[in-house]
Design a protein around this motif. Structure first.
Motif, PDB file in Angstrom:
ATOM      1  N   LEU A 162       0.822  -1.211   0.000  1.00  0.00           N
ATOM      2  CA  LEU A 162       0.000   0.000   0.000  1.00  0.00           C
ATOM      3  C   LEU A 162       0.857   1.262   0.000  1.00  0.00           C
ATOM      4  N   ILE A 163       2.012   1.184   0.649  1.00  0.00           N
ATOM      5  CA  ILE A 163       2.936   2.316   0.613  1.00  0.00           C
ATOM      6  C   ILE A 163       3.518   2.472  -0.793  1.00  0.00           C
ATOM      7  N   ASN A 164       3.951   1.365  -1.391  1.00  0.00           N
ATOM      8  CA  ASN A 164       4.548   1.418  -2.728  1.00  0.00           C
ATOM      9  C   ASN A 164       3.552   1.905  -3.776  1.00  0.00           C
ATOM     10  N   LYS A 165       2.331   1.435  -3.675  1.00  0.00           N
ATOM     11  CA  LYS A 165       1.335   1.707  -4.712  1.00  0.00           C
ATOM     12  C   LYS A 165       0.586   3.008  -4.483  1.00  0.00           C
ATOM     13  N   ASN A 166       0.252   3.310  -3.231  1.00  0.00           N
ATOM     14  CA  ASN A 166      -0.642   4.440  -2.962  1.00  0.00           C
ATOM     15  C   ASN A 166      -0.112   5.454  -1.951  1.00  0.00           C
ATOM     16  N   ASN A 167       1.139   5.302  -1.518  1.00  0.00           N
ATOM     17  CA  ASN A 167       1.762   6.279  -0.612  1.00  0.00           C
ATOM     18  C   ASN A 167       0.923   6.556   0.635  1.00  0.00           C
ATOM     19  N   VAL A 168       0.388   5.496   1.250  1.00  0.00           N
ATOM     20  CA  VAL A 168      -0.466   5.695   2.417  1.00  0.00           C
ATOM     21  C   VAL A 168       0.296   6.267   3.603  1.00  0.00           C
ATOM     22  N   ASP A 169       1.626   6.229   3.539  1.00  0.00           N
ATOM     23  CA  ASP A 169       2.433   6.798   4.615  1.00  0.00           C
ATOM     24  C   ASP A 169       2.647   8.296   4.454  1.00  0.00           C
ATOM     25  N   LYS A 170       2.150   8.877   3.364  1.00  0.00           N
ATOM     26  CA  LYS A 170       2.326  10.302   3.105  1.00  0.00           C
ATOM     27  C   LYS A 170       1.006  11.068   3.064  1.00  0.00           C
ATOM     28  N   VAL A 171      -0.089  10.360   3.163  1.00  0.00           N
ATOM     29  CA  VAL A 171      -1.411  10.983   3.097  1.00  0.00           C
ATOM     30  C   VAL A 171      -1.891  11.320   4.504  1.00  0.00           C
ATOM     31  N   LEU A 172      -2.305  12.564   4.704  1.00  0.00           N
ATOM     32  CA  LEU A 172      -2.843  12.990   5.990  1.00  0.00           C
ATOM     33  C   LEU A 172      -4.369  12.930   5.965  1.00  0.00           C
ATOM     34  N   VAL A 173      -4.950  12.549   7.089  1.00  0.00           N
ATOM     35  CA  VAL A 173      -6.410  12.481   7.176  1.00  0.00           C
ATOM     36  C   VAL A 173      -6.888  13.412   8.275  1.00  0.00           C
ATOM     37  N   GLY A 174      -8.120  13.928   8.104  1.00  0.00           N
ATOM     38  CA  GLY A 174      -8.699  14.840   9.072  1.00  0.00           C
ATOM     39  C   GLY A 174     -10.176  15.042   8.796  1.00  0.00           C
ATOM     40  N   GLY A 175     -10.783  15.983   9.505  1.00  0.00           N
ATOM     41  CA  GLY A 175     -12.211  16.229   9.378  1.00  0.00           C
ATOM     42  C   GLY A 175     -12.515  17.546   8.686  1.00  0.00           C
TER      43      GLY A 175
END
Length: 214
Positions: free
Chosen positions: A186-199
């Protein structure tokens, strides 16, 4: 005059009865909503802690994923390493509030994908599942299943500012847990370690504080 007063009182009584009925209906609707929310939360908790249920659900929704899994499960001895997946069955959201983040961000085709630990298994799985059986699935290779920790996009100090002043919660990869090969895919394909989440606060901050330039 007395007749008018009588009619007015009758109308007031009818309105009172109508208001009581409406209030009663609103109470019933709210109780039903709360029961539905509770049932959904309980179902999510059940799915969160039970991989078998998550697997059953994803295979039910996407039959081709189930067919691929059936072949893999019955023939694990022909592969060199472990075959992981589908990805949607391997991830565990931290709670019901963050459960939708991954689903909203990561494409469906990725959530249905499988992960292998060497190129030989990728070729073998593709040949057996797609070439011979006509079942299309995405396959990601994570060599030896290794997880490579990467530096964060923001320093701890800047991340504190983003949380405190702009409403961000955490990085996307912090909202769920998964086996190392799945997380790395998921990190390699979609960079989930660089995406921030919030409201909603994040959206307001974008408009008011030019957060896009942060």
């Amino acid at each position: 005059m007395e007749e008018i007063d009588r009619i007015m009182k009758e109308r007031e009584a009818e309105l009172g009865m109508l208001e009581a009925r409406i209030n009663g209906m609103n109470v019933c609707i709210e109780e039903a909503r709360l029961e539905k929310d509770q049932a959904s939360a309980e179902r999510l908790d059940e799915l969160k802690y039970n991989k078998a249920l998550r697997l059953e659900l994803i295979c039910e929704i996407f039959p081709e994923v189930g067919e691929a899994y059936k072949f893999i499960d019955e023939n694990r001895n022909i592969f060199r390493g472990k075959i992981w997946g589908p990805i949607a069955a391997e991830v565990q959201p931290k709670n019901h509030k963050t459960a939708s983040y991954l689903e909203d961000y990561v494409p469906e085709v990725t959530l249905k994908a499988y992960v292998v630990e060497c190129n030989e298994d990728c070729l073998l799985l593709h040949r057996e599942v797609y070439s011979k059986r006509g079942i299309f699935i995405k396959i990601f290779v994570v060599n030896d299943g290794n997880y490579e920790a990467r530096s964060r996009m923001y320093s701890d100090e800047r991340m504190d500012v983003l949380r405190r002043e702009h409403g961000f919660l955490e990085y996307l990869d912090e909202t769920f847990t998964a086996p190392h090969p799945i997380m790395q895919a998921l990190i390699n394909k979609n960079n989930v370690d660089k995406v921030l989440v919030g409201g909603e606060t994040v959206h307001n901050s974008l408009e008011r504080k030019h957060l896009i330039e942060f």
